[in-house]
Design a protein around this motif. Structure first.
Motif, PDB file in Angstrom:
ATOM      1  N   GLY A   1       0.794  -1.214   0.000  1.00 16.46           N
ATOM      2  CA  GLY A   1       0.000   0.000   0.000  1.00 16.46           C
ATOM      3  C   GLY A   1       0.827   1.264   0.000  1.00 16.46           C
ATOM      4  O   GLY A   1       0.309   2.345  -0.270  1.00 16.46           O
ATOM      5  N   THR A   2       2.116   1.157   0.304  1.00 13.65           N
ATOM      6  CA  THR A   2       2.975   2.344   0.301  1.00 13.65           C
ATOM      7  C   THR A   2       4.090   2.247  -0.722  1.00 13.65           C
ATOM      8  O   THR A   2       4.691   3.244  -1.084  1.00 13.65           O
ATOM      9  N   VAL A   3       4.403   1.052  -1.150  1.00 14.59           N
ATOM     10  CA  VAL A   3       5.379   0.866  -2.220  1.00 14.59           C
ATOM     11  C   VAL A   3       4.754  -0.014  -3.290  1.00 14.59           C
ATOM     12  O   VAL A   3       3.886  -0.834  -3.014  1.00 14.59           O
ATOM     13  N   THR A   4       5.175   0.171  -4.504  1.00 16.39           N
ATOM     14  CA  THR A   4       4.657  -0.646  -5.588  1.00 16.39           C
ATOM     15  C   THR A   4       5.071  -2.096  -5.382  1.00 16.39           C
ATOM     16  O   THR A   4       6.224  -2.373  -5.062  1.00 16.39           O
ATOM     17  N   TYR A   5       4.120  -3.009  -5.544  1.00 14.58           N
ATOM     18  CA  TYR A   5       4.478  -4.419  -5.452  1.00 14.58           C
ATOM     19  C   TYR A   5       5.522  -4.704  -6.522  1.00 14.58           C
ATOM     20  O   TYR A   5       5.579  -4.044  -7.553  1.00 14.58           O
ATOM     21  N   GLN A   6       6.336  -5.673  -6.275  1.00 14.87           N
ATOM     22  CA  GLN A   6       7.492  -5.880  -7.138  1.00 14.87           C
ATOM     23  C   GLN A   6       7.303  -7.086  -8.048  1.00 14.87           C
ATOM     24  O   GLN A   6       6.899  -8.149  -7.607  1.00 14.87           O
ATOM     25  N   THR A   7       7.628  -6.872  -9.302  1.00  6.55           N
ATOM     26  CA  THR A   7       7.551  -7.954 -10.267  1.00  6.55           C
ATOM     27  C   THR A   7       8.724  -8.905 -10.076  1.00  6.55           C
ATOM     28  O   THR A   7       9.724  -8.567  -9.423  1.00  6.55           O
ATOM     29  N   GLY A   8       8.607 -10.092 -10.659  1.00  6.17           N
ATOM     30  CA  GLY A   8       9.718 -11.021 -10.648  1.00  6.17           C
ATOM     31  C   GLY A   8      10.909 -10.424 -11.388  1.00  6.17           C
ATOM     32  O   GLY A   8      10.756  -9.664 -12.351  1.00  6.17           O
ATOM     33  N   ARG A   9      12.099 -10.772 -10.936  1.00  7.90           N
ATOM     34  CA  ARG A   9      13.305 -10.232 -11.541  1.00  7.90           C
ATOM     35  C   ARG A   9      13.699 -11.023 -12.799  1.00  7.90           C
ATOM     36  O   ARG A   9      13.416 -12.213 -12.914  1.00  7.90           O
ATOM     37  N   SER A  10      14.356 -10.314 -13.706  1.00  3.58           N
ATOM     38  CA  SER A  10      14.838 -10.955 -14.925  1.00  3.58           C
ATOM     39  C   SER A  10      16.041 -11.836 -14.621  1.00  3.58           C
ATOM     40  O   SER A  10      16.764 -11.620 -13.653  1.00  3.58           O
ATOM     41  N   GLY A  11      16.270 -12.820 -15.479  1.00  3.34           N
ATOM     42  CA  GLY A  11      17.413 -13.708 -15.317  1.00  3.34           C
ATOM     43  C   GLY A  11      17.401 -14.767 -16.391  1.00  3.34           C
ATOM     44  O   GLY A  11      16.614 -14.700 -17.345  1.00  3.34           O
ATOM     45  N   GLY A  12      18.272 -15.784 -16.245  1.00  2.00           N
ATOM     46  CA  GLY A  12      18.299 -16.884 -17.212  1.00  2.00           C
ATOM     47  C   GLY A  12      16.908 -17.431 -17.433  1.00  2.00           C
ATOM     48  O   GLY A  12      16.439 -17.583 -18.556  1.00  2.00           O
ATOM     49  N   SER A  13      16.227 -17.770 -16.350  1.00  2.00           N
ATOM     50  CA  SER A  13      14.764 -17.837 -16.289  1.00  2.00           C
ATOM     51  C   SER A  13      14.354 -16.815 -15.237  1.00  2.00           C
ATOM     52  O   SER A  13      15.098 -16.547 -14.288  1.00  2.00           O
ATOM     53  N   ALA A  14      13.176 -16.200 -15.406  1.00  2.00           N
ATOM     54  CA  ALA A  14      12.788 -15.065 -14.568  1.00  2.00           C
ATOM     55  C   ALA A  14      11.922 -15.497 -13.392  1.00  2.00           C
ATOM     56  O   ALA A  14      11.250 -16.537 -13.423  1.00  2.00           O
ATOM     57  N   GLY A  15      11.912 -14.646 -12.361  1.00  2.00           N
ATOM     58  CA  GLY A  15      11.115 -14.905 -11.180  1.00  2.00           C
ATOM     59  C   GLY A  15       9.638 -14.628 -11.392  1.00  2.00           C
ATOM     60  O   GLY A  15       9.252 -13.826 -12.248  1.00  2.00           O
ATOM     61  N   GLY A  16       8.797 -15.288 -10.592  1.00  2.00           N
ATOM     62  CA  GLY A  16       7.357 -15.063 -10.635  1.00  2.00           C
ATOM     63  C   GLY A  16       6.977 -13.807  -9.863  1.00  2.00           C
ATOM     64  O   GLY A  16       7.706 -13.343  -8.990  1.00  2.00           O
TER      65      GLY A  16
ATOM     66  N   ALA B   1      12.714 -13.420 -19.088  1.00  2.00           N
ATOM     67  CA  ALA B   1      13.970 -14.149 -19.239  1.00  2.00           C
ATOM     68  C   ALA B   1      14.931 -13.336 -20.100  1.00  2.00           C
ATOM     69  O   ALA B   1      14.572 -12.891 -21.189  1.00  2.00           O
ATOM     70  N   SER B   2      16.152 -13.155 -19.595  1.00  2.00           N
ATOM     71  CA  SER B   2      17.128 -12.346 -20.316  1.00  2.00           C
ATOM     72  C   SER B   2      18.537 -12.704 -19.833  1.00  2.00           C
ATOM     73  O   SER B   2      18.764 -12.789 -18.623  1.00  2.00           O
ATOM     74  N   PRO B   3      19.472 -12.945 -20.789  1.00  2.00           N
ATOM     75  CA  PRO B   3      19.322 -12.968 -22.241  1.00  2.00           C
ATOM     76  C   PRO B   3      18.401 -14.107 -22.686  1.00  2.00           C
ATOM     77  O   PRO B   3      18.244 -15.091 -21.952  1.00  2.00           O
ATOM     78  N   SER B   4      17.849 -13.974 -23.864  1.00  2.00           N
ATOM     79  CA  SER B   4      16.933 -14.996 -24.369  1.00  2.00           C
ATOM     80  C   SER B   4      17.697 -16.273 -24.719  1.00  2.00           C
ATOM     81  O   SER B   4      18.908 -16.260 -24.937  1.00  2.00           O
ATOM     82  N   GLY B   5      16.957 -17.373 -24.761  1.00  2.00           N
ATOM     83  CA  GLY B   5      17.538 -18.639 -25.175  1.00  2.00           C
ATOM     84  C   GLY B   5      18.064 -19.503 -24.056  1.00  2.00           C
ATOM     85  O   GLY B   5      18.540 -20.614 -24.308  1.00  2.00           O
TER      86      GLY B   5
ATOM     87  N   GLY C   1      16.169 -19.790 -20.935  1.00  2.00           N
ATOM     88  CA  GLY C   1      15.080 -20.160 -20.049  1.00  2.00           C
ATOM     89  C   GLY C   1      13.812 -19.432 -20.429  1.00  2.00           C
ATOM     90  O   GLY C   1      13.632 -19.008 -21.583  1.00  2.00           O
ATOM     91  N   ASN C   2      12.916 -19.245 -19.454  1.00  2.00           N
ATOM     92  CA  ASN C   2      11.581 -18.713 -19.729  1.00  2.00           C
ATOM     93  C   ASN C   2      11.148 -17.676 -18.696  1.00  2.00           C
ATOM     94  O   ASN C   2      11.740 -17.547 -17.626  1.00  2.00           O
ATOM     95  N   ASN C   3      10.072 -16.959 -19.057  1.00  2.00           N
ATOM     96  CA  ASN C   3       9.530 -15.900 -18.203  1.00  2.00           C
ATOM     97  C   ASN C   3       8.872 -16.461 -16.946  1.00  2.00           C
ATOM     98  O   ASN C   3       8.448 -17.625 -16.904  1.00  2.00           O
ATOM     99  N   GLY C   4       8.742 -15.587 -15.934  1.00  2.00           N
ATOM    100  CA  GLY C   4       8.006 -15.946 -14.733  1.00  2.00           C
ATOM    101  C   GLY C   4       6.513 -15.721 -14.905  1.00  2.00           C
ATOM    102  O   GLY C   4       6.057 -15.046 -15.838  1.00  2.00           O
ATOM    103  N   GLY C   5       5.727 -16.294 -13.984  1.00  2.00           N
ATOM    104  CA  GLY C   5       4.274 -16.210 -14.043  1.00  2.00           C
ATOM    105  C   GLY C   5       3.711 -15.034 -13.272  1.00  2.00           C
ATOM    106  O   GLY C   5       4.361 -14.468 -12.388  1.00  2.00           O
ATOM    107  N   ARG C   6       2.481 -14.688 -13.585  1.00  2.00           N
ATOM    108  CA  ARG C   6       1.766 -13.567 -12.971  1.00  2.00           C
ATOM    109  C   ARG C   6       1.153 -13.981 -11.638  1.00  2.00           C
ATOM    110  O   ARG C   6       0.689 -15.102 -11.465  1.00  2.00           O
ATOM    111  N   ALA C   7       1.127 -13.033 -10.689  1.00  2.00           N
ATOM    112  CA  ALA C   7       0.518 -13.274  -9.373  1.00  2.00           C
ATOM    113  C   ALA C   7      -0.911 -12.736  -9.336  1.00  2.00           C
ATOM    114  O   ALA C   7      -1.340 -11.990 -10.215  1.00  2.00           O
ATOM    115  N   TYR C   8      -1.627 -13.108  -8.272  1.00  2.00           N
ATOM    116  CA  TYR C   8      -3.000 -12.629  -8.055  1.00  2.00           C
ATOM    117  C   TYR C   8      -3.092 -12.059  -6.655  1.00  2.00           C
ATOM    118  O   TYR C   8      -2.653 -12.683  -5.684  1.00  2.00           O
ATOM    119  N   GLY C   9      -3.665 -10.852  -6.511  1.00  2.00           N
ATOM    120  CA  GLY C   9      -3.798 -10.229  -5.202  1.00  2.00           C
ATOM    121  C   GLY C   9      -5.240 -10.184  -4.746  1.00  2.00           C
ATOM    122  O   GLY C   9      -6.167 -10.389  -5.521  1.00  2.00           O
TER     123      GLY C   9
END
Length: 299
Positions: free
Chosen positions: A107-122, A137-141, A143-151
């Protein structure tokens, strides 16, 4: 005869030293990201690279094996993302550490997205039905992206990406599972590496009773409920590059699981005609190997 050299985290700084020019097969997996703490997403798997026919020459190749990233903070509203995993390196091949899982929006700071990486965080969960995005995911090739959360209530964390699949998006009824890792038989035995961490689960009336499953390849499961020790994200398996599970919520410890350390494996075919039971001493690693069914195994 196939000779296999395996380098673990403790072997960082040692060398692979061929005595002549040849082609090798390699597997280079980076350290997995830590799960987010306190309504956290799963950590992304370490970057995954493998190939055959890679040319080496008579020189020393210093090996680096990435450590797993630490899971996010263990207290309520600590708002700590998971730490990224470390890179693994062999010759010109670098696999990038997995991204840490996102965390809670308070409520006072923006919730944080998963961080980029070989495969990215959720993504981490938020309030008022806000959704934390999975990382890229970065650099590409690798791994894969992380998934979306639900609040809202209940809360669900997104799954960390794996080497073979994206991290699972949450639904209104389930946490995101970690993305699947990849099976590799470089050692002679099929083994999964680089699975993403599962997202956390929290809610009333049993709605948060199951965290997201970790991906095949060492990913840790997400924490669930608000009762210790269930709320802790599960640590990923060492030597797999798996991502740690996201931590759940409330006054009980709710930290994310640690990511798994990476691994470097190099194999090649020996021209020598040797028999089972033969002992081979590798001067580059100061280790002994015994031959069994055409595969050299460390003694």
């Amino acid at each position: 005869t196939k000779i296999v050299h395996t380098f673990l985290l403790a072997d960082t700084g040692t060398s692979f030293t061929p005595t002549s020019a040849s082609d090798v097969e390699y597997l280079v997996v980076a350290g997995g990201g830590g799960g987010g703490g306190d309504l956290g997403g799963g950590g992304g798997a370490g970057g995954y690279k493998t190939a055959t026919g890679f040319g080496v020459t008579a020189q020393s190749y210093t090996i680096t094996v990435g450590a797993g990233g630490a899971g996010g903070g263990t207290t309520r509203q600590s708002n700590t993302v998971g730490t990224d995993g470390g890179n693994s390196v062999f010759s010109t091949i670098t696999s990038t550490g997995g991204g840490g899982g996102g965390t809670y929006w308070n409520g006072t700071v923006t919730y944080q997205t998963g961080r980029s990486g070989g495969s990215a965080g959720g993504g981490g969960a938020g309030t008022n039905s806000t959704t934390g995005s999975g990382g890229t995911a970065s650099p590409s090739g690798q791994g894969n992206n992380g998934g979306r959360a639900y609040g809202g209530s209940p809360y669900w964390g997104g799954g960390g990406g794996g080497s073979s699949a994206v991290g699972g998006n949450t639904t209104s009824t389930a946490a995101g599972a970690g993305g699947a890792g990849t099976s590799n038989s470089i050692t002679g035995t099929a083994t999964y590496y680089a699975g993403g961490g599962g997202g956390m689960a929290y809610g009333s009336s049993g709605a948060g009773s199951v965290g997201g499953a970790g991906g095949s390849g060492g990913g840790g499961a997400g924490g669930f409920s608000n009762t210790a020790p269930n709320s802790q994200g599960v640590d990923a398996t060492s030597n797999t590059g798996g991502g740690g599970g996201g931590g759940s919520y409330d006054s009980a410890p709710s930290g994310g699981g640690d990511g798994g350390s990476g691994i470097v494996i190099i194999s090649y075919t020996s021209p020598l005609n040797v028999v089972d039971g033969s002992i081979f001493y590798a001067t580059d690693t100061n280790k002994e190997y015994v031959l069994n069914s055409n595969t050299w195994t460390e003694v």
